[in-house]
Write a protein that holds these residues in place. Structure first.
Motif, PDB file in Angstrom:
ATOM      1  N   VAL A   1      38.294  38.454  45.999  1.00 18.14           N
ATOM      2  CA  VAL A   1      37.172  37.959  45.204  1.00 18.14           C
ATOM      3  C   VAL A   1      37.018  36.445  45.332  1.00 18.14           C
ATOM      4  CG1 VAL A   1      36.263  37.668  42.861  1.00 18.14           C
ATOM      5  CG2 VAL A   1      37.273  39.859  43.552  1.00 18.14           C
ATOM      6  N   PHE A   2      38.128  35.721  45.127  1.00 20.54           N
ATOM      7  CA  PHE A   2      38.034  34.261  45.142  1.00 20.54           C
ATOM      8  C   PHE A   2      37.823  33.716  46.548  1.00 20.54           C
ATOM      9  CE2 PHE A   2      39.594  34.740  40.883  1.00 20.54           C
ATOM     10  CZ  PHE A   2      39.090  33.640  40.209  1.00 20.54           C
ATOM     11  N   GLY A   3      38.299  34.426  47.559  1.00 17.87           N
ATOM     12  CA  GLY A   3      38.045  34.003  48.929  1.00 17.87           C
ATOM     13  C   GLY A   3      36.573  34.064  49.268  1.00 17.87           C
ATOM     14  N   ILE A   4      35.921  35.150  48.856  1.00 18.01           N
ATOM     15  CA  ILE A   4      34.486  35.287  49.101  1.00 18.01           C
ATOM     16  C   ILE A   4      33.700  34.249  48.308  1.00 18.01           C
ATOM     17  CG2 ILE A   4      32.490  36.808  48.739  1.00 18.01           C
ATOM     18  CD1 ILE A   4      34.351  39.156  49.440  1.00 18.01           C
TER      19      ILE A   4
ATOM     20  N   GLY B   1      38.887  28.330  46.400  1.00 19.84           N
ATOM     21  CA  GLY B   1      39.677  28.485  47.617  1.00 19.84           C
ATOM     22  C   GLY B   1      41.159  28.298  47.376  1.00 19.84           C
ATOM     23  N   LEU B   2      41.506  27.361  46.494  1.00 17.33           N
ATOM     24  CA  LEU B   2      42.915  27.125  46.174  1.00 17.33           C
ATOM     25  C   LEU B   2      43.575  28.366  45.590  1.00 17.33           C
ATOM     26  CD1 LEU B   2      43.175  23.516  44.678  1.00 17.33           C
ATOM     27  CD2 LEU B   2      44.615  24.488  46.472  1.00 17.33           C
ATOM     28  N   ILE B   3      42.880  29.027  44.685  1.00 20.90           N
ATOM     29  CA  ILE B   3      43.434  30.244  44.080  1.00 20.90           C
ATOM     30  C   ILE B   3      43.706  31.284  45.167  1.00 20.90           C
ATOM     31  CG2 ILE B   3      42.919  32.197  42.547  1.00 20.90           C
ATOM     32  CD1 ILE B   3      41.294  30.220  40.827  1.00 20.90           C
ATOM     33  N   ALA B   4      42.731  31.465  46.063  1.00 20.23           N
ATOM     34  CA  ALA B   4      42.866  32.469  47.118  1.00 20.23           C
ATOM     35  C   ALA B   4      43.990  32.131  48.091  1.00 20.23           C
ATOM     36  CB  ALA B   4      41.535  32.610  47.865  1.00 20.23           C
ATOM     37  N   THR B   5      44.084  30.871  48.498  1.00 19.11           N
ATOM     38  CA  THR B   5      45.062  30.507  49.530  1.00 19.11           C
ATOM     39  C   THR B   5      46.498  30.468  49.000  1.00 19.11           C
ATOM     40  OG1 THR B   5      44.605  28.154  49.143  1.00 19.11           O
ATOM     41  CG2 THR B   5      43.403  29.231  50.927  1.00 19.11           C
TER      42      THR B   5
END
Length: 207
Positions: free
Chosen positions: A25-28, A45-49
């Motif tokens: 979700v956060f990446g998109i 992006g930080l959350i996703a990575t």
């Protein structure tokens, strides 16, 4: 096709599935915000990575793990660069790379390949065919992230190439949600490139 993706999660913990869904979700969201030249590209992006770094470490994919760790660092750098004022008036504009920046990009690409390959050997990991693909993709994404932090339109070209490489790679590895995520990334990256090109042409006409 659906069974192929679902079977990959048959022996996976619910915690892992939830974390992978958050990354999805956060990446998109991050790519969507990047397309709009919105600063929220970096916190999402930080959350996703950060979560991806943890998941890939557990899975033993060192190349992908390192590149997501780098994404986390570059997200902080990009966050600063995008909010820093240029000439005390405007935020950083979208531009094309000059000759020096192209050379830097090439150096980053090959340096990343060399470092990731060295890390695999340092930890005595067996390098399979898919790992070589992973290493090349790492070099592409490494360079693309640096270009994005500096608002260079060429970052989208590299994201498109990298996304097309890793979409089938993640499917092969049984990471269904990540594979689907990168497929969506590819579509969004094409759209973002067209949007940034339109903004760039408009700014050039105003000069």
């Amino acid at each position: 096709m659906i069974d192929f993706f679902l079977d990959a999660y048959s022996n996976v913990s619910m915690t892992h599935i939830i974390l992978e869904f958050i990354v999805f979700v956060f990446g998109i969201l991050s790519v969507w915000y990047a397309r709009q030249e919105n600063i929220w590209v970096y916190p999402t992006g930080l959350i996703a990575t950060i979560i991806s770094t943890y998941l890939l470490y557990n899975a033993g994919y060192l190349g992908d793990m390192m590149i997501n760790g780098y994404f986390s660092i570059m997200s902080i750098y990009g966050w600063y660069k995008w909010t820093r004022k240029v000439k005390d008036t405007d935020n950083m504009p979208i531009t094309r790379t000059n000759s020096k920046e192209k050379i830097i990009g090439i150096v980053l690409f090959f340096a990343t390949i060399f470092v990731v390959f060295g890390i695999y050997n340092l930890f005595d990991y067996e390098i399979n065919a898919d790992n070589y693909i992973d290493i090349i993709a790492s070099g592409i994404f490494f360079t693309g992230m640096w270009y994005m932090a500096n608002k260079k339109i060429e970052n989208w070209t590299l994201w498109i190439i990298g996304d097309l490489i890793v979409t089938p790679l993640y499917a092969y590895r049984g990471l269904g949600m990540l594979s689907l995520q990168y497929l969506i990334f590819t579509i969004l990256a094409v759209s973002a490139y067209l949007e940034w090109r339109k903004i760039l042409r408009k700014s050039n006409l105003q000069l």
